[in-house]
Design an enzyme around this catalytic site. Structure first.
Site, PDB file in Angstrom:
ATOM      1  N   ARG A   1       0.820  -1.217   0.000  1.00  0.00           N
ATOM      2  CA  ARG A   1       0.000   0.000   0.000  1.00  0.00           C
ATOM      3  C   ARG A   1       0.852   1.265   0.000  1.00  0.00           C
ATOM      4  NH1 ARG A   1      -5.514  -0.207   1.808  1.00  0.00           N
ATOM      5  NH2 ARG A   1      -6.317  -2.227   1.211  1.00  0.00           N
TER       6      ARG A   1
ATOM      7  N   ARG B   1      -3.428   6.870   0.977  1.00  0.00           N
ATOM      8  CA  ARG B   1      -3.915   8.105   1.610  1.00  0.00           C
ATOM      9  C   ARG B   1      -2.966   8.768   2.582  1.00  0.00           C
ATOM     10  NH1 ARG B   1      -9.225   5.078   3.210  1.00  0.00           N
ATOM     11  NH2 ARG B   1      -7.505   3.645   3.486  1.00  0.00           N
TER      12      ARG B   1
ATOM     13  N   ARG C   1      -6.528  11.820  -5.946  1.00  0.00           N
ATOM     14  CA  ARG C   1      -7.753  11.067  -5.670  1.00  0.00           C
ATOM     15  C   ARG C   1      -8.966  12.002  -5.760  1.00  0.00           C
ATOM     16  NH1 ARG C   1     -11.726   9.203  -3.112  1.00  0.00           N
ATOM     17  NH2 ARG C   1     -11.614   7.769  -1.360  1.00  0.00           N
TER      18      ARG C   1
ATOM     19  N   ASP D   1      -6.975  -2.481  -7.273  1.00  0.00           N
ATOM     20  CA  ASP D   1      -7.476  -3.125  -6.054  1.00  0.00           C
ATOM     21  C   ASP D   1      -7.818  -4.574  -6.351  1.00  0.00           C
ATOM     22  OD1 ASP D   1      -8.333  -2.159  -3.180  1.00  0.00           O
ATOM     23  OD2 ASP D   1      -9.764  -3.696  -3.801  1.00  0.00           O
TER      24      ASP D   1
ATOM     25  N   TYR E   1     -15.190 -11.013   0.540  1.00  0.00           N
ATOM     26  CA  TYR E   1     -15.834  -9.714   0.269  1.00  0.00           C
ATOM     27  C   TYR E   1     -17.120  -9.898  -0.533  1.00  0.00           C
ATOM     28  CZ  TYR E   1     -11.779  -7.391   2.204  1.00  0.00           C
ATOM     29  OH  TYR E   1     -10.808  -6.963   3.071  1.00  0.00           O
TER      30      TYR E   1
END
Ligand code: CP3
Length: 352
Positions: A32, A36, A45, A82, A158
């Site tokens: 990652r 952010r 973003r 992702d 998920y």
């Protein structure tokens, strides 16, 4: 035919450690690494709109892939995308809700699994391949390019839960009950993942990582069937299609099960969680396989002496031609960027 990484990639520390151990420095990147915690990421973003808009914008996704490389002296770039674009390509609705994470339309019956497509995955994900093509020429010659997918079990959790879940109860229940629709779902994810990884390599990635973030959910018998077997099929599947780039397996939280994980599947390295003791890794694992990890990401919030000592502990016990320095999980949003510089400096200093 899929291209080989060997000739053009020689001299890249990550590729060298994964192929013949001829690297002259310890390869370092972190999971990652584009995200952010970087203000330049937050800015792009915002321009892109949603997180998914960013994933499907080949110019902006390439820009954020490269952002951490501009700041830090890293040995790899990881494609910005992702693991959940695969369910979306298969026909699920997908959205990312601010502060709540992913929302996926649920799949919980044979009819719903049968409706999922495995054709046209690569076409649907062609913007991701465009991102790869945009990034490749921008990379310094010592930087390796990593592509990835999620492992079937983790992606299935998920899809069954409809997003992030604290205990993956419904997914575990489907696995423990041996539901035929669950087996079919895992098979379909294997098929789609093979196509997706082959396409990433054709577009230019040089290393692949398979993320099984929730592997530790599965006890022995189910782990064999739903963690090892599907990942082994993916690795065999891409090899049959002519892919010869190195593959890193990351099944978080297996503990001593990491031994079986690397025995069962032909990886060139495995990533390990922060809770796996370094002495155990040094004793049991590094002679068998190259190990990637496993600094606790919270140390990048805290920094200072604790960070330095932990880096020293890892670096001093694991030889640089058998180890890829990384975190035990993804970098946290609250990470202090100064501590990343401290981490990288410490790795280089202790390696002399
Ligand atoms: O820099 C990189 O590592 C490359 C890009 C990457 C992302 N996700 C970007 C991302 C990679 C390799 C992933 C993998 C991924 N995605 C995993 C496996 C690794 C892991 O972390 O366990 C999983 C389980 C996912 C699913 C996912 N994506 C969740 C649960 C979330 C929400 C949680 C969160 O951190 O917000 C995401 C969102 C996501 N994926 C972000 C990024 C940069 C944050 C989205 C944003 O900008 O709002």
């Amino acid at each position: 035919m899929v291209s080989s990484s060997s000739s053009s990639s020689h001299g890249k520390a990550l590729i060298d450690v994964l192929t013949d151990g001829s690297n002259t420095r310890r390869p370092l990147w972190f999971m990652r690494q584009a995200g952010r915690y970087l203000e330049e990421y937050r800015k792009v973003r915002k321009t892109a709109g949603s997180f998914l808009d960013l994933c499907y914008n080949p110019e902006l996704a390439a820009e954020v892939t490269l952002q951490p490389l501009k700041r830090f002296d890293l040995d790899a770039a990881i494609l910005f995308s992702d693991i959940l674009v695969i369910p979306q390509a298969m026909g699920c609705d997908l959205g990312f809700v601010q502060n709540e994470g992913p929302k996926v339309s649920t799949v919980r019956s044979l009819r719903e699994v049968e409706e999922l497509r495995t054709e046209g995955i690569v076409e649907f994900l062609s913007p991701v391949m465009e991102t790869v093509k945009n990034v490749k020429p921008e990379l310094d010659s010592h930087v390796a390019f990593i592509g990835f997918c999620g492992a079937p079990w983790t992606v299935a959790t998920y899809m069954i839960e409809g997003g992030t879940s604290s205990d993956r109860f419904l997914a575990k229940k489907a696995a423990f009950d041996g539901e035929p629709w669950f087996d079919l779902l895992i098979d379909k994810l294997v098929t789609s993942s093979i196509d997706y990884l082959v396409a990433q390599v054709e577009a230019g990635v040089e290393v692949l990582q398979i993320f099984d973030s929730w592997a530790s959910d599965l006890p022995d018998l189910q782990r064999e069937k739903y963690c090892y077997e599907p990942i082994a099929k993916i690795v065999e599947g891409i090899r049959k299609r002519g892919v010869n780039v190195p593959v890193i397996g990351f099944a978080k939280g297996l503990g001593a099960g990491q031994l079986d994980f690397c025995d069962r599947i032909s990886f060139q390295a495995i990533g390990v969680e922060s809770s796996l003791p370094i002495d155990w890794i040094a004793r049991e694992l590094v002679d068998k396989i190259v190990v990637q990890g496993n600094l606790d990401p919270v140390l990048l919030d805290t920094g200072g002496k604790g960070l330095r000592e932990s880096v020293r502990h890892i670096v001093s016990k694991l030889p640089m031609n058998r180890h890829i320095f990384n975190l035990g999980h993804g970098v946290r949003q609250t990470t202090n960027i100064d501590h990343i510089y401290q981490m990288i400096d410490a790795v280089r200093e202790f390696d002399g």
